[in-house]
Design a protein around this motif. Structure first.
Motif, PDB file in Angstrom:
ATOM      1  N   PRO A   1       3.788 -13.721  -3.813  1.00 50.14           N
ATOM      2  CA  PRO A   1       3.300 -12.161  -4.095  1.00 50.14           C
ATOM      3  C   PRO A   1       2.972 -11.571  -2.833  1.00 50.14           C
ATOM      4  CG  PRO A   1       1.783 -13.388  -5.267  1.00 50.14           C
ATOM      5  CD  PRO A   1       2.915 -14.380  -4.858  1.00 50.14           C
ATOM      6  N   ARG A   2       2.354 -12.258  -1.897  1.00 50.85           N
ATOM      7  CA  ARG A   2       1.825 -11.757  -0.570  1.00 50.85           C
ATOM      8  C   ARG A   2       2.852 -11.381   0.244  1.00 50.85           C
ATOM      9  NH1 ARG A   2      -2.007 -15.042   3.806  1.00 50.85           N
ATOM     10  NH2 ARG A   2      -2.119 -12.917   5.159  1.00 50.85           N
ATOM     11  N   HIS A   3       4.116 -11.822   0.059  1.00 49.55           N
ATOM     12  CA  HIS A   3       5.336 -11.498   0.800  1.00 49.55           C
ATOM     13  C   HIS A   3       6.350 -10.765   0.159  1.00 49.55           C
ATOM     14  CE1 HIS A   3       3.652 -13.957   4.225  1.00 49.55           C
ATOM     15  NE2 HIS A   3       3.348 -14.899   3.309  1.00 49.55           N
ATOM     16  N   ALA A   4       6.079 -10.150  -1.096  1.00 51.97           N
ATOM     17  CA  ALA A   4       6.999  -9.736  -1.817  1.00 51.97           C
ATOM     18  C   ALA A   4       7.291  -8.321  -1.292  1.00 51.97           C
ATOM     19  CB  ALA A   4       6.736  -9.575  -3.481  1.00 51.97           C
TER      20      ALA A   4
ATOM     21  N   GLY B   1      11.173  -4.612   5.190  1.00 56.35           N
ATOM     22  CA  GLY B   1      12.345  -4.023   4.460  1.00 56.35           C
ATOM     23  C   GLY B   1      12.601  -2.696   4.297  1.00 56.35           C
ATOM     24  N   ILE B   2      11.541  -1.762   4.882  1.00 55.29           N
ATOM     25  CA  ILE B   2      12.030  -0.220   4.947  1.00 55.29           C
ATOM     26  C   ILE B   2      12.911   0.035   6.236  1.00 55.29           C
ATOM     27  CG2 ILE B   2      10.886   1.801   5.086  1.00 55.29           C
ATOM     28  CD1 ILE B   2       8.799   0.897   3.250  1.00 55.29           C
TER      29      ILE B   2
ATOM     30  N   GLY C   1       2.425  -8.341   7.040  1.00 48.00           N
ATOM     31  CA  GLY C   1       2.255  -6.820   6.891  1.00 48.00           C
ATOM     32  C   GLY C   1       1.956  -5.880   7.724  1.00 48.00           C
ATOM     33  N   GLY C   2       1.664  -6.429   9.203  1.00 48.14           N
ATOM     34  CA  GLY C   2       1.356  -5.889  10.368  1.00 48.14           C
ATOM     35  C   GLY C   2       2.546  -5.078  10.896  1.00 48.14           C
ATOM     36  N   ARG C   3       2.576  -4.855  12.227  1.00 43.26           N
ATOM     37  CA  ARG C   3       3.493  -4.092  12.974  1.00 43.26           C
ATOM     38  C   ARG C   3       4.574  -5.037  13.481  1.00 43.26           C
ATOM     39  NH1 ARG C   3       2.070  -0.957  17.867  1.00 43.26           N
ATOM     40  NH2 ARG C   3       3.683  -2.070  19.046  1.00 43.26           N
ATOM     41  N   SER C   4       4.539  -6.459  13.480  1.00 39.14           N
ATOM     42  CA  SER C   4       5.407  -7.107  13.971  1.00 39.14           C
ATOM     43  C   SER C   4       5.911  -7.916  12.829  1.00 39.14           C
ATOM     44  CB  SER C   4       4.521  -8.247  14.832  1.00 39.14           C
ATOM     45  OG  SER C   4       4.151  -7.708  15.926  1.00 39.14           O
TER      46      SER C   4
ATOM     47  N   GLN D   1       2.139   5.398  10.162  1.00 41.03           N
ATOM     48  CA  GLN D   1       1.868   4.435   9.126  1.00 41.03           C
ATOM     49  C   GLN D   1       3.022   3.560   8.571  1.00 41.03           C
ATOM     50  OE1 GLN D   1      -0.756   4.652   7.020  1.00 41.03           O
ATOM     51  NE2 GLN D   1      -1.941   6.553   7.476  1.00 41.03           N
ATOM     52  N   LEU D   2       4.258   3.939   8.964  1.00 43.45           N
ATOM     53  CA  LEU D   2       5.361   3.388   8.684  1.00 43.45           C
ATOM     54  C   LEU D   2       5.502   2.118   9.540  1.00 43.45           C
ATOM     55  CD1 LEU D   2       8.180   6.037   7.874  1.00 43.45           C
ATOM     56  CD2 LEU D   2       7.389   4.217   6.391  1.00 43.45           C
ATOM     57  N   ALA D   3       5.180   2.484  10.993  1.00 41.63           N
ATOM     58  CA  ALA D   3       5.371   1.630  11.888  1.00 41.63           C
ATOM     59  C   ALA D   3       4.364   0.260  11.934  1.00 41.63           C
ATOM     60  CB  ALA D   3       5.476   2.178  13.430  1.00 41.63           C
ATOM     61  N   LYS D   4       3.204   0.674  11.493  1.00 41.84           N
ATOM     62  CA  LYS D   4       2.061  -0.379  11.512  1.00 41.84           C
ATOM     63  C   LYS D   4       2.385  -1.423  10.390  1.00 41.84           C
ATOM     64  CE  LYS D   4      -1.810   1.747   8.677  1.00 41.84           C
ATOM     65  NZ  LYS D   4      -3.014   2.132   8.971  1.00 41.84           N
ATOM     66  N   MET D   5       3.165  -0.963   9.500  1.00 39.80           N
ATOM     67  CA  MET D   5       3.303  -2.071   8.460  1.00 39.80           C
ATOM     68  C   MET D   5       4.724  -2.673   8.507  1.00 39.80           C
ATOM     69  SD  MET D   5       4.289   0.682   5.352  1.00 39.80           S
ATOM     70  CE  MET D   5       5.089  -0.257   4.081  1.00 39.80           C
ATOM     71  N   GLY D   6       5.404  -2.663   9.897  1.00 41.04           N
ATOM     72  CA  GLY D   6       6.583  -3.264  10.161  1.00 41.04           C
ATOM     73  C   GLY D   6       7.761  -2.835   9.691  1.00 41.04           C
TER      74      GLY D   6
END
Length: 399
Positions: free
Chosen positions: A38-41, A65-66, A58-61, A84-89
């Protein structure tokens, strides 16, 4: 040498004894590194959409999937949404129509190659399709609070929203469409811009009933168009005109909270699809109270000139009348914007039964404090100084 190479080759084909012994001492669960964990879902709603592959923590690197096309990314709200979008990859496609420098501040917000500027023409359908071709999310932040010779309120706030929704529908792979409107937008509003925004909302829902509409109130932040204008005018002319008597009520919101609301809608289980959210701050101010707060931060003595609505409209009408009648561009309206004056004739607060930040599990910031600290730059003599530094002593008491 050949003998040594053959021996090394045979050893490389054998199971590594050191790795086996390491696993026996420190057993590692293969399940931890699988996508089923679930952590990587995927955190993006998959209601009626395909599978999203997410990698990383979940970080910028990471890879969220978005792949989001953010129209209006070079504007005020846009930079915070992109961040906000970029910092979650996420990969962010940034359509722009200005100079090559208009988007350079955004490229630093994401990992290498994750922020992709793409030049486009908003009046060219093929150009719009090109910037949306690889996307699975579309966010429309395009808006304008004043008209120019080239773009009217209706084209920017209604026509473009309708066109983006139509192209997204034809695309077939757009999983989420988020339209950013304005608080107070309605067909009966005295403001042309707010009427056009309302028409844009209707057009989006007509094409994509599963779209999400965000209606933020007046946004406050480092690059805002209200407190910065007021502070600059007050410093330059030593007074501030208040439209009407300053009693119009507004519910200003911190721009970072609005960006967080957009991301929260993307991350939910699809519960925000087809809904409208009114995003106002936790406090309601009159224009006079908000101006007092601005004066307090910049440490200047407040001096107001109350301008009745008829006189304010008289000041602003010539530009609105001449906008399409002269062969040259007119200056951008600062304080006296006819459409904003019309909008200020009614209060702009969140409706009683509307969906708000609470429904997105976000607690908005109060304005007093960090959200308006950027006004410190307007203080006379530096951050620690200003006209009112002497313990709020009345100017009349000075010799």
């Amino acid at each position: 040498m050949q003998g040594i190479s053959r021996r090394l080759g045979r050893q490389s084909l054998r199971p590594a004894a050191s790795l086996s012994s390491f696993k026996s001492i420190y057993p590692l669960s293969d399940h931890y590194y699988e996508a089923d964990n679930p952590r990587h879902a995927s955190s993006l709603a998959t209601k009626g959409v395909g599978h999203l592959v997410r990698k990383g923590t979940g970080g910028r690197s990471s890879v969220s999937g978005i792949v989001a096309t953010v129209f209006g990314a070079t504007g005020f709200l846009g930079r915070y949404v992109v961040q906000q979008l970029a910092k979650m990859g996420s990969q962010v496609l940034v359509p722009f129509r200005g100079s090559e420098d208009s988007h350079r501040h955004l490229k630093l917000m994401g990992d290498l190659g994750q922020i992709v500027p793409m030049k486009y023409n908003p009046r060219d359908e093929n150009s719009i399709k090109a910037v949306m071709a690889k996307a699975n999310v579309v966010i429309n932040l395009i808006g304008r609070d004043h008209e120019t010779r080239n773009y009217s309120f209706e084209e920017v706030n209604h026509g473009m929203a309708k066109q983006l929704a139509m192209i997204s529908k034809e695309h077939g792979g757009i999983m989420r469409f988020i339209q950013v409107s304005c608080l107070g937008a309605s067909a009966s509003s005295p403001s042309r811009m707010l009427r056009a925004k309302a028409a844009g909302e209707e057009a989006v829902f007509r094409e994509m009933p599963e779209a999400t509409v965000m209606k933020p109130a007046v946004m406050i932040g480092t690059e805002d168009r209200i407190l910065n204008r007021w502070a600059h005018f007050a410093k330059k002319y030593s007074f501030l005109p208040l439209i009407g008597d300053g009693s119009t009520k507004i519910q200003p919101v911190y721009v970072v909270d609005v960006a967080a609301a957009i991301i929260a809608a993307l991350k939910d289980d699809g519960s925000s699809m087809g809904k409208v959210y009114e995003l106002g701050g936790p406090e309601i101010f009159t224009l006079h109270e908000l101006a007092d707060l601005m004066y307090d931060v910049i440490r200047e003595w407040p001096h107001y000139v109350k301008v009745p609505f008829p006189i304010a409209k008289a000041f602003a009408t010539p530009r609105a009348f001449l906008i399409n009648k002269v062969p040259f561009p007119l200056p951008t309206p600062n304080i006296f914007n006819l459409d904003e004056i019309n909008a200020l004739t009614v209060n702009s607060v969140v409706s009683e039964n509307a969906l708000t930040f609470n429904d997105l599990e976000i607690v908005p910031h109060k304005l007093k404090g960090y959200p308006i600290e950027f006004l410190i730059s307007y203080r006379k003599g530096g951050p620690q100084f200003g006209s009112t530094i002497s313990e709020r002593v009345s100017p009349d008491s000075f010799p």
